[in-house]
Design a protein around this motif. Structure first.
Motif, PDB file in Angstrom:
ATOM      1  N   ALA A  81       8.099  -2.366  -1.158  1.00 17.87           N
ATOM      2  CA  ALA A  81       6.732  -1.860  -1.078  1.00 17.87           C
ATOM      3  C   ALA A  81       6.637  -0.524  -1.815  1.00 17.87           C
ATOM      4  O   ALA A  81       7.503   0.341  -1.655  1.00 17.87           O
ATOM      5  CB  ALA A  81       6.323  -1.678   0.389  1.00 17.87           C
ATOM      6  N   GLY A  82       5.569  -0.377  -2.606  1.00 19.31           N
ATOM      7  CA  GLY A  82       5.414   0.805  -3.453  1.00 19.31           C
ATOM      8  C   GLY A  82       5.292   2.112  -2.703  1.00 19.31           C
ATOM      9  O   GLY A  82       5.524   3.175  -3.272  1.00 19.31           O
ATOM     10  N   ASN A  83       4.921   2.082  -1.433  1.00 20.83           N
ATOM     11  CA  ASN A  83       5.019   3.249  -0.553  1.00 20.83           C
ATOM     12  C   ASN A  83       5.080   2.756   0.888  1.00 20.83           C
ATOM     13  O   ASN A  83       4.968   1.557   1.168  1.00 20.83           O
ATOM     14  CB  ASN A  83       3.874   4.247  -0.782  1.00 20.83           C
ATOM     15  CG  ASN A  83       2.534   3.775  -0.242  1.00 20.83           C
ATOM     16  OD1 ASN A  83       2.367   2.624   0.148  1.00 20.83           O
ATOM     17  ND2 ASN A  83       1.569   4.674  -0.227  1.00 20.83           N
ATOM     18  N   ASP A  84       5.286   3.680   1.819  1.00 22.78           N
ATOM     19  CA  ASP A  84       5.452   3.278   3.213  1.00 22.78           C
ATOM     20  C   ASP A  84       4.187   2.667   3.800  1.00 22.78           C
ATOM     21  O   ASP A  84       4.255   1.777   4.654  1.00 22.78           O
ATOM     22  CB  ASP A  84       5.872   4.480   4.060  1.00 22.78           C
ATOM     23  CG  ASP A  84       7.307   4.894   3.804  1.00 22.78           C
ATOM     24  OD1 ASP A  84       8.046   4.122   3.174  1.00 22.78           O
ATOM     25  OD2 ASP A  84       7.689   6.001   4.234  1.00 22.78           O
ATOM     26  N   MET A  85       3.018   3.149   3.371  1.00 21.81           N
ATOM     27  CA  MET A  85       1.777   2.582   3.889  1.00 21.81           C
ATOM     28  C   MET A  85       1.654   1.115   3.502  1.00 21.81           C
ATOM     29  O   MET A  85       1.254   0.271   4.313  1.00 21.81           O
ATOM     30  CB  MET A  85       0.579   3.384   3.384  1.00 21.81           C
ATOM     31  CG  MET A  85       0.531   4.825   3.888  1.00 21.81           C
ATOM     32  SD  MET A  85       0.485   4.928   5.690  1.00 21.81           S
ATOM     33  CE  MET A  85      -1.166   4.308   6.010  1.00 21.81           C
ATOM     34  N   ILE A  86       2.004   0.779   2.265  1.00 19.14           N
ATOM     35  CA  ILE A  86       2.036  -0.625   1.850  1.00 19.14           C
ATOM     36  C   ILE A  86       3.038  -1.397   2.713  1.00 19.14           C
ATOM     37  O   ILE A  86       2.763  -2.502   3.182  1.00 19.14           O
ATOM     38  CB  ILE A  86       2.394  -0.747   0.358  1.00 19.14           C
ATOM     39  CG1 ILE A  86       1.264  -0.191  -0.519  1.00 19.14           C
ATOM     40  CG2 ILE A  86       2.692  -2.198  -0.019  1.00 19.14           C
ATOM     41  CD1 ILE A  86       1.586  -0.164  -2.001  1.00 19.14           C
ATOM     42  N   GLY A  87       4.209  -0.790   2.934  1.00 15.37           N
ATOM     43  CA  GLY A  87       5.243  -1.432   3.730  1.00 15.37           C
ATOM     44  C   GLY A  87       4.788  -1.724   5.151  1.00 15.37           C
ATOM     45  O   GLY A  87       5.089  -2.783   5.715  1.00 15.37           O
ATOM     46  N   THR A 124      -2.270   1.781   0.323  1.00 17.60           N
ATOM     47  CA  THR A 124      -2.773   1.761   1.695  1.00 17.60           C
ATOM     48  C   THR A 124      -2.151   0.590   2.447  1.00 17.60           C
ATOM     49  O   THR A 124      -1.667  -0.377   1.859  1.00 17.60           O
ATOM     50  CB  THR A 124      -4.302   1.605   1.736  1.00 17.60           C
ATOM     51  OG1 THR A 124      -4.655   0.310   1.224  1.00 17.60           O
ATOM     52  CG2 THR A 124      -4.996   2.693   0.923  1.00 17.60           C
ATOM     53  N   SER A 125      -2.216   0.669   3.780  1.00 13.59           N
ATOM     54  CA  SER A 125      -1.719  -0.438   4.603  1.00 13.59           C
ATOM     55  C   SER A 125      -2.554  -1.697   4.401  1.00 13.59           C
ATOM     56  O   SER A 125      -2.025  -2.812   4.393  1.00 13.59           O
ATOM     57  CB  SER A 125      -1.732  -0.031   6.084  1.00 13.59           C
ATOM     58  OG  SER A 125      -0.818   1.014   6.315  1.00 13.59           O
ATOM     59  N   ALA A 127      11.386  -0.395  12.702  1.00 18.41           N
ATOM     60  CA  ALA A 127      11.334   0.855  11.938  1.00 18.41           C
ATOM     61  C   ALA A 127      11.633   0.563  10.465  1.00 18.41           C
ATOM     62  O   ALA A 127      12.529  -0.223  10.142  1.00 18.41           O
ATOM     63  CB  ALA A 127      12.341   1.853  12.496  1.00 18.41           C
ATOM     64  N   LEU A 128      10.847   1.179   9.593  1.00 14.72           N
ATOM     65  CA  LEU A 128      10.865   0.818   8.168  1.00 14.72           C
ATOM     66  C   LEU A 128      11.983   1.528   7.409  1.00 14.72           C
ATOM     67  O   LEU A 128      12.044   2.769   7.361  1.00 14.72           O
ATOM     68  CB  LEU A 128       9.520   1.180   7.547  1.00 14.72           C
ATOM     69  CG  LEU A 128       9.289   0.776   6.087  1.00 14.72           C
ATOM     70  CD1 LEU A 128       9.269  -0.748   5.951  1.00 14.72           C
ATOM     71  CD2 LEU A 128       7.976   1.369   5.575  1.00 14.72           C
ATOM     72  N   THR A 129      12.874   0.742   6.810  1.00 15.87           N
ATOM     73  CA  THR A 129      13.818   1.301   5.843  1.00 15.87           C
ATOM     74  C   THR A 129      13.015   1.800   4.647  1.00 15.87           C
ATOM     75  O   THR A 129      12.062   1.148   4.211  1.00 15.87           O
ATOM     76  CB  THR A 129      14.832   0.231   5.389  1.00 15.87           C
ATOM     77  OG1 THR A 129      15.614  -0.176   6.516  1.00 15.87           O
ATOM     78  CG2 THR A 129      15.759   0.772   4.309  1.00 15.87           C
ATOM     79  N   THR A 130      13.399   2.929   4.101  1.00 15.01           N
ATOM     80  CA  THR A 130      12.577   3.526   3.046  1.00 15.01           C
ATOM     81  C   THR A 130      13.427   4.369   2.109  1.00 15.01           C
ATOM     82  O   THR A 130      14.640   4.530   2.312  1.00 15.01           O
ATOM     83  CB  THR A 130      11.451   4.381   3.677  1.00 15.01           C
ATOM     84  OG1 THR A 130      10.567   4.852   2.661  1.00 15.01           O
ATOM     85  CG2 THR A 130      12.009   5.569   4.434  1.00 15.01           C
ATOM     86  N   VAL A 131      12.790   4.891   1.086  1.00 13.72           N
ATOM     87  CA  VAL A 131      13.420   5.810   0.144  1.00 13.72           C
ATOM     88  C   VAL A 131      12.589   7.075   0.151  1.00 13.72           C
ATOM     89  O   VAL A 131      11.361   7.022   0.088  1.00 13.72           O
ATOM     90  CB  VAL A 131      13.446   5.226  -1.284  1.00 13.72           C
ATOM     91  CG1 VAL A 131      13.982   6.257  -2.264  1.00 13.72           C
ATOM     92  CG2 VAL A 131      14.307   3.985  -1.344  1.00 13.72           C
ATOM     93  N   MET A 177       5.410   8.269  10.163  1.00 10.64           N
ATOM     94  CA  MET A 177       4.973   7.035  10.808  1.00 10.64           C
ATOM     95  C   MET A 177       5.961   5.896  10.605  1.00 10.64           C
ATOM     96  O   MET A 177       6.085   5.004  11.453  1.00 10.64           O
ATOM     97  CB  MET A 177       3.592   6.630  10.254  1.00 10.64           C
ATOM     98  CG  MET A 177       2.936   5.479  10.992  1.00 10.64           C
ATOM     99  SD  MET A 177       1.418   4.941  10.165  1.00 10.64           S
ATOM    100  CE  MET A 177       0.481   6.467  10.137  1.00 10.64           C
ATOM    101  N   SER A 178       6.685   5.898   9.475  1.00  2.93           N
ATOM    102  CA  SER A 178       7.597   4.788   9.173  1.00  2.93           C
ATOM    103  C   SER A 178       8.737   4.690  10.183  1.00  2.93           C
ATOM    104  O   SER A 178       9.369   3.643  10.309  1.00  2.93           O
ATOM    105  CB  SER A 178       8.158   4.936   7.756  1.00  2.93           C
ATOM    106  OG  SER A 178       8.973   6.094   7.639  1.00  2.93           O
ATOM    107  N   ARG A 179       9.002   5.763  10.924  1.00  2.00           N
ATOM    108  CA  ARG A 179      10.079   5.751  11.915  1.00  2.00           C
ATOM    109  C   ARG A 179       9.658   5.063  13.208  1.00  2.00           C
ATOM    110  O   ARG A 179      10.503   4.669  14.007  1.00  2.00           O
ATOM    111  CB  ARG A 179      10.505   7.190  12.235  1.00  2.00           C
ATOM    112  CG  ARG A 179      10.914   7.977  10.995  1.00  2.00           C
ATOM    113  CD  ARG A 179      10.998   9.464  11.270  1.00  2.00           C
ATOM    114  NE  ARG A 179      10.952  10.221  10.022  1.00  2.00           N
ATOM    115  CZ  ARG A 179      10.969  11.535   9.951  1.00  2.00           C
ATOM    116  NH1 ARG A 179      11.030  12.252  11.056  1.00  2.00           N
ATOM    117  NH2 ARG A 179      10.912  12.139   8.782  1.00  2.00           N
TER     118      ARG A 179
END
Length: 339
Positions: free
Chosen positions: A242-248, A220-221, A283-287, A276-278
Motif C-alpha cells: 500500500a502506497g501509505n498506511d491510510m491506504i493499507g 486515503t483509507s 497491526a500494520l507492517t509498514t516502512v 494509527m497503524s499500530r
C-alpha cells in the motif's frame, strides 16, 4: 481595548517610556517599570504584535502549508514542527489546502502578507502555480515530504523510492511473487517514487508485474478500500504494498469484509508508520521513520535558515526502515530468503 496611551496615562508617564518597558528597548528605573506593569495588569493591555514586529522586523511566526490535515501523517508532521518551534520561541500558523492547488496558492499569499519569518511547505503536488508562487520568494523556506522542481529551498523528506523498495523486498523475502501495489495519484512525485521502488524490487527478483496489479488511488483509507475491493474480486494477489498506511488500513477493511484472512491469505504492508497503524487489527507492517522527528528536523532546518540566510541549500533525505508488525507473513507459512 486599552491602548499604550491609556497605560501611559494611568501610570503617569509618557507612552514612549511605556514602549521602552514593553519592548525592552531602553533601561528604565525599577519604580517606573513597576508602575507600567501595574497599569498594564489593571487595563488588561495587550501589546500590538504588528507594531512590535515592524520595530523588530520579525514576527516570531512560522507559516505551515499542508495538503490534508485529516491525514494523520500531516497531523503528526505538524505536531513535530509546532513542538520544535514552540521550544524556540516561534508560533505556527497552520493552513490546510485540502489538496486544492488554488486554495494552496491563496493561503501562500495570505501567509506572505502576514510577514511570517519562515515557511514550511508540504505540497499537494502537481501544482505548477505553487511553484511559480514560490519562485523568487525571499522568505526563508523549507519543502517537506514532496519536492518541488524549480523551487530553490531547503528540503527534508523520506527516501520514498528506497522505502518502497524495502517494503516490496520484504514481501519477496516472505516468498510472495503475486504482489500488487495500490499507490497515490500518479501526478504526485511521492506516488511516482514509491512506484519506482516497487518496480525496482520486482525487476531485481525477475518478477513480471501485470498492469492489473498496479492500481492508482488517493492517499486515503477510502481509496485503499475501493482499490482493494477490485483486487480481491477475482484471483486476488497474495500480498499488497500500500502506497501509505491510510491506504493499507483501507485494504485491511476490504479484506475483513470478504473474509480474506490477513496475513494467512493476504500480506499487507504500508508506508509512513503513522501512530494509527499500530492499533488497527492486525497491526500494520509498514516502512517509515518517526514523523514527529521529521517535523522537528524540518523546523530545525528552517530556524537555522532564518538565523543564517546565506547558508548553502540543505537537503536532508531520511532513510526509512521496515517496522514489522502482524499484517505480513511467509507465503503458505514457508519463509524464502531472497537475495
Amino acid at each position: 481595548m486599552a491602548t499604550i496611551k491609556d497605560v501611559a496615562a494611568l501610570a503617569g508617564i509618557s507612552y514612549t517610556t511605556v514602549s521602552h518597558v514593553v519592548n525592552k528597548t531602553r533601561p528604565v528605573s525599577e519604580e517606573v517599570r513597576l508602575k507600567v506593569e501595574a497599569a498594564i495588569k489593571s487595563l488588561d493591555y495587550v501589546p500590538s504584535a504588528v507594531a512590535r514586529s515592524l520595530k523588530a522586523k520579525t514576527t516570531a511566526t512560522i507559516g505551515l502549508l499542508v495538503p490534508n490535515s485529516l491525514n494523520p501523517y500531516f497531523a503528526e508532521l505538524a505536531r513535530g514542527i509546532e513542538d520544535y518551534c514552540e521550544r524556540n520561541g516561534y508560533c505556527v500558523i497552520l493552513c490546510n489546502s485540502d489538496d486544492d492547488p488554488e486554495k494552496q496558492r491563496n493561503y501562500l499569499r495570505v501567509l506572505l502578507e502576514k510577514r511570517i519569518d519562515g515557511l514550511i511547505v508540504a505540497s499537494a503536488g502537481g501544482d505548477d502555480g505553487l511553484v511559480q508562487g514560490l519562485t523568487g520568494v525571499k522568505t526563508p523556506m523549507v519543502i517537506v515530504d514532496r519536492g518541488l522542481d524549480g523551487v530553490d529551498a531547503d528540503l527534508v523528506r523520506i527516501d520514498h523510492e528506497y522505502g518502497a523498495y524495502l517494503a516490496t523486498r520484504h514481501l519477496l523475502e516472505l516468498g510472495h511473487r503475486d504482489i500488487a501495489t495500490i499507490g497515490g495519484p500518479v501526478g504526485t512525485s511521492v506516488a511516482q517514487m514509491r512506484l519506482a521502488g516497487f518496480r525496482r524490487a520486482m525487476d531485481e527478483a525477475g518478477v513480471v508485474v501485470s498492469p492489473g496489479r498496479i492500481l492508482e488511488s488517493d492517499f486515503t483509507s477510502t481509496g485503499g478500500y475501493n482499490a482493494a475491493a477490485l483486487l480481491l474480486e477475482d484471483s486476488p494477489p497474495t500480498a499488497i504494498f500500500a502506497g501509505n498506511d491510510m491506504i493499507g488500513i483501507g485494504v485491511l477493511r476490504a479484506a475483513a469484509e470478504r473474509n480474506v484472512r490477513v496475513p494467512t491469505e493476504l500480506s499487507v504492508i504500508g508506508f509512513d508508520d503513522i501512530q494509527m497503524s499500530r492499533y488497527v487489527y492486525p497491526a500494520l507492517t509498514t516502512v517509515g521513520q518517526s514523523i514527529l522527528q521529521l517535523g522537528e528536523m524540518a523546523a530545525e532546518v528552517l530556524l537555522r535558515r532564518i538565523a543564517s540566510p546565506n547558508l548553502a541549500t540543505d537537503q536532508r533525505i531520511v532513510t526509512p526502515s521496515i517496522v514489522l508488525r502482524e499484517s505480513t507473513a511467509p507465503l503458505f507459512g514457508v519463509f524464502t530468503e531472497y537475495r
